[in-house]
Design a protein around this motif. Structure first.
Motif, mmCIF file in Angstrom:
data_model
loop_
_atom_site.group_PDB
_atom_site.id
_atom_site.type_symbol
_atom_site.label_atom_id
_atom_site.label_comp_id
_atom_site.label_asym_id
_atom_site.label_seq_id
_atom_site.Cartn_x
_atom_site.Cartn_y
_atom_site.Cartn_z
ATOM 1 N N MET A 21 74.273 57.801 5.159
ATOM 2 C CA MET A 21 75.288 58.289 6.080
ATOM 3 C C MET A 21 75.795 57.126 6.931
ATOM 4 O O MET A 21 75.030 56.317 7.412
ATOM 5 N N ARG A 22 77.077 57.093 7.107
ATOM 6 C CA ARG A 22 77.655 56.061 7.952
ATOM 7 C C ARG A 22 77.554 56.508 9.415
ATOM 8 O O ARG A 22 78.067 57.563 9.778
ATOM 9 N N PRO A 23 76.913 55.697 10.269
ATOM 10 C CA PRO A 23 76.732 56.102 11.663
ATOM 11 C C PRO A 23 77.979 55.920 12.525
ATOM 12 O O PRO A 23 77.987 56.313 13.685
ATOM 13 N N VAL A 24 79.048 55.370 11.946
ATOM 14 C CA VAL A 24 80.246 55.110 12.742
ATOM 15 C C VAL A 24 80.920 56.412 13.175
ATOM 16 O O VAL A 24 81.360 56.549 14.320
ATOM 17 N N ILE A 25 80.981 57.382 12.279
ATOM 18 C CA ILE A 25 81.677 58.635 12.585
ATOM 19 C C ILE A 25 81.005 59.390 13.744
ATOM 20 O O ILE A 25 81.698 59.795 14.686
ATOM 21 N N PRO A 26 79.684 59.604 13.739
ATOM 22 C CA PRO A 26 79.078 60.281 14.891
ATOM 23 C C PRO A 26 79.186 59.474 16.194
ATOM 24 O O PRO A 26 79.349 60.053 17.270
ATOM 25 N N TYR A 27 79.108 58.140 16.091
ATOM 26 C CA TYR A 27 79.230 57.323 17.306
ATOM 27 C C TYR A 27 80.636 57.412 17.900
ATOM 28 O O TYR A 27 80.799 57.520 19.115
ATOM 29 N N VAL A 28 81.643 57.397 17.051
ATOM 30 C CA VAL A 28 83.022 57.521 17.544
ATOM 31 C C VAL A 28 83.258 58.919 18.103
ATOM 32 O O VAL A 28 83.895 59.084 19.155
ATOM 33 N N THR A 29 82.725 59.937 17.432
ATOM 34 C CA THR A 29 82.851 61.305 17.938
ATOM 35 C C THR A 29 82.164 61.448 19.290
ATOM 36 O O THR A 29 82.703 62.075 20.211
ATOM 37 N N VAL A 85 70.487 61.658 18.408
ATOM 38 C CA VAL A 85 70.119 62.153 17.078
ATOM 39 C C VAL A 85 70.633 61.208 15.996
ATOM 40 O O VAL A 85 69.929 60.935 15.010
ATOM 41 N N THR A 86 71.832 60.658 16.166
ATOM 42 C CA THR A 86 72.363 59.709 15.187
ATOM 43 C C THR A 86 71.522 58.438 15.156
ATOM 44 O O THR A 86 71.210 57.912 14.081
ATOM 45 N N ALA A 87 71.153 57.952 16.323
ATOM 46 C CA ALA A 87 70.315 56.749 16.364
ATOM 47 C C ALA A 87 68.950 57.020 15.765
ATOM 48 O O ALA A 87 68.359 56.136 15.133
ATOM 49 N N ASP A 88 68.438 58.227 15.934
ATOM 50 C CA ASP A 88 67.137 58.558 15.355
ATOM 51 C C ASP A 88 67.186 58.573 13.835
ATOM 52 O O ASP A 88 66.238 58.161 13.179
ATOM 53 N N THR A 89 68.297 59.046 13.275
ATOM 54 C CA THR A 89 68.378 59.113 11.813
ATOM 55 C C THR A 89 68.730 57.772 11.180
ATOM 56 O O THR A 89 68.370 57.526 10.028
ATOM 57 N N THR A 90 69.426 56.903 11.909
ATOM 58 C CA THR A 90 69.844 55.634 11.300
ATOM 59 C C THR A 90 68.897 54.477 11.610
ATOM 60 O O THR A 90 68.741 53.589 10.782
ATOM 61 N N VAL A 91 68.285 54.492 12.771
ATOM 62 C CA VAL A 91 67.393 53.400 13.169
ATOM 63 C C VAL A 91 65.960 53.918 13.096
ATOM 64 O O VAL A 91 65.603 54.885 13.753
ATOM 65 N N ARG A 92 65.151 53.262 12.302
ATOM 66 C CA ARG A 92 63.745 53.650 12.201
ATOM 67 C C ARG A 92 62.960 52.897 13.261
ATOM 68 O O ARG A 92 62.720 51.706 13.157
ATOM 69 N N ALA A 93 62.565 53.587 14.307
ATOM 70 C CA ALA A 93 61.842 52.961 15.418
ATOM 71 C C ALA A 93 60.343 53.233 15.287
ATOM 72 O O ALA A 93 59.874 53.822 14.317
ATOM 73 N N GLN A 94 59.589 52.797 16.279
ATOM 74 C CA GLN A 94 58.141 52.996 16.270
ATOM 75 C C GLN A 94 57.781 54.472 16.432
ATOM 76 O O GLN A 94 56.811 54.941 15.861
ATOM 77 N N LEU A 95 58.553 55.176 17.241
ATOM 78 C CA LEU A 95 58.287 56.606 17.444
ATOM 79 C C LEU A 95 58.976 57.427 16.362
ATOM 80 O O LEU A 95 60.185 57.316 16.174
ATOM 81 N N PRO A 96 58.237 58.265 15.657
ATOM 82 C CA PRO A 96 58.904 59.129 14.681
ATOM 83 C C PRO A 96 59.651 60.254 15.397
ATOM 84 O O PRO A 96 59.103 60.921 16.272
ATOM 85 N N HIS A 97 60.900 60.430 15.057
ATOM 86 C CA HIS A 97 61.768 61.469 15.619
ATOM 87 C C HIS A 97 61.884 61.339 17.145
ATOM 88 O O HIS A 97 61.983 62.325 17.854
ATOM 89 N N GLY A 98 61.892 60.136 17.662
ATOM 90 C CA GLY A 98 61.991 59.907 19.110
ATOM 91 C C GLY A 98 63.328 60.350 19.676
ATOM 92 O O GLY A 98 63.392 60.903 20.771
ATOM 93 N N GLY A 99 64.409 60.118 18.933
ATOM 94 C CA GLY A 99 65.735 60.524 19.405
ATOM 95 C C GLY A 99 65.876 62.026 19.490
ATOM 96 O O GLY A 99 66.513 62.555 20.405
ATOM 97 N N GLN A 100 65.259 62.727 18.546
ATOM 98 C CA GLN A 100 65.336 64.190 18.579
ATOM 99 C C GLN A 100 64.531 64.763 19.739
ATOM 100 O O GLN A 100 64.935 65.755 20.343
#
Length: 142
Positions: free
Chosen positions: A1-9, A46-61
């Protein structure tokens, strides 16, 4: 998924919310604009959580869930304040809300008469009780 569309929205939603907060005069519409900004933040989280894999699983959610709880509390308190404002002022226009308290020596907003009516003799009302139904009670019970 391209993260540009959710970020612009999300940027458009946040910009629309900022515009609503700055330009609206109705308190309910200001609260709705704040909700738009919070939803834009949720979309970014939520977009950052799905596109960027961080140390915390599902941290953005998880953070988005906290923002939803914060938004619910904000609406509850905000609507209570708006209802109280409407009861006191009979309007929810944000421009008419006084932001400062009156100074101790400053006159009140309107004329205040206590116990006497306009044009009545001031000495005649000195010994009377102005409460409703007080004329029916004996002198000792007033």
């Amino acid at each position: 998924m391209r993260p540009v569309i959710p970020y612009v929205t999300a940027a458009l939603l946040f910009g629309l919310g900022v515009y609503g907060v700055l330009r609206r005069r109705n308190a309910v519409l200001v609260l709705m604009a704040v909700e738009l900004m919070l939803n834009a933040v949720n979309l970014i989280l939520v977009t950052a959580d799905t596109t960027v894999r961080a140390q915390l699983p599902h941290g953005g959610q998880v953070f988005a869930l906290f923002v939803i709880v914060l938004a619910a509390a904000e609406i509850g308190v905000g609507l209570a304040i708006v209802l109280q404002l409407y009861r006191l002022r009979a309007t929810v226009a944000v421009d008419e809300v006084p932001l400062t308290e009156p100074l101790p020596g400053a006159p009140l907003a309107g004329p205040v008469t206590v116990g006497a009516t306009a044009g009545a003799d001031p000495g005649a009302a000195a010994g009377t009780d102005a409460r409703p139904g007080s004329a029916d009670r004996p002198e000792g019970e007033r």
